[in-house]
Design an enzyme around this catalytic site. Structure first.
Site, mmCIF file in Angstrom:
data_model
loop_
_atom_site.group_PDB
_atom_site.id
_atom_site.type_symbol
_atom_site.label_atom_id
_atom_site.label_comp_id
_atom_site.label_asym_id
_atom_site.label_seq_id
_atom_site.Cartn_x
_atom_site.Cartn_y
_atom_site.Cartn_z
ATOM 1 N N VAL A 71 65.498 15.211 56.941
ATOM 2 C CA VAL A 71 66.781 15.622 56.376
ATOM 3 C C VAL A 71 66.739 15.271 54.898
ATOM 4 C CG1 VAL A 71 68.151 15.480 58.501
ATOM 5 C CG2 VAL A 71 67.892 13.444 57.080
ATOM 6 N N SER A 72 67.622 15.883 54.126
ATOM 7 C CA SER A 72 67.530 15.781 52.671
ATOM 8 C C SER A 72 68.072 14.489 52.071
ATOM 9 C CB SER A 72 68.251 16.964 52.016
ATOM 10 O OG SER A 72 67.605 18.160 52.373
#
Length: 131
Positions: free
Chosen positions: A8-9
């Site tokens: 995930v970012s």
């Protein structure tokens, strides 16, 4: 051996959905990180790429989890293949019904190129929106 790569970012985002998909597939070896996919400077990605070898299957839930830059995605995919491993992107068509190996490879590569372009364009759009 199946190897999962989840990303995930940012640290406030959640990896649970990806990890549950891997768990449902029985994948035991998972490399997971919370870091932007804008480039290849990701410790768990590097670790996973060093870990894989012949006959491994690298599993990602979607292509954009592997990266957001078309050139980086091409490099990562080629590195996976050069180690004798294959990549399985869960949300892409598999073309399992296609008997001709060359046609299957052509279709898979075509779809992958479209998704790489889409992932990069999404990142550019998100960057513009964030500023």
């Amino acid at each position: 051996m199946q190897i999962g790569y989840a990303r995930v970012s940012s640290t406030d985002q959640n990896l649970d959905r990806q990890l549950k998909q891997f768990e449902g597939l029985g994948i035991k070896k998972i490399f997971a990180e919370k870091i932007s996919g804008k480039d290849r400077s990701r410790p768990k990605l590097r670790e996973m790429l060093q870990y894989i070898h012949d006959d491994d299957e690298v599993v990602v839930t979607s292509l954009d989890r592997l990266g957001r830059n078309s050139q980086d995605l091409t490099t990562i995919i080629e590195e996976i293949r050069s180690k004798g491993a294959v990549i399985n992107i869960l949300d892409l068509p598999t073309f399992d019904g296609v008997q001709d190996k060359n046609l299957k490879a052509l279709l898979s590569n075509l779809v992958m190129e479209i998704y790489k372009y889409t992932a990069e364009e999404e990142r550019k759009k998100n960057k513009i929106t964030a500023t």
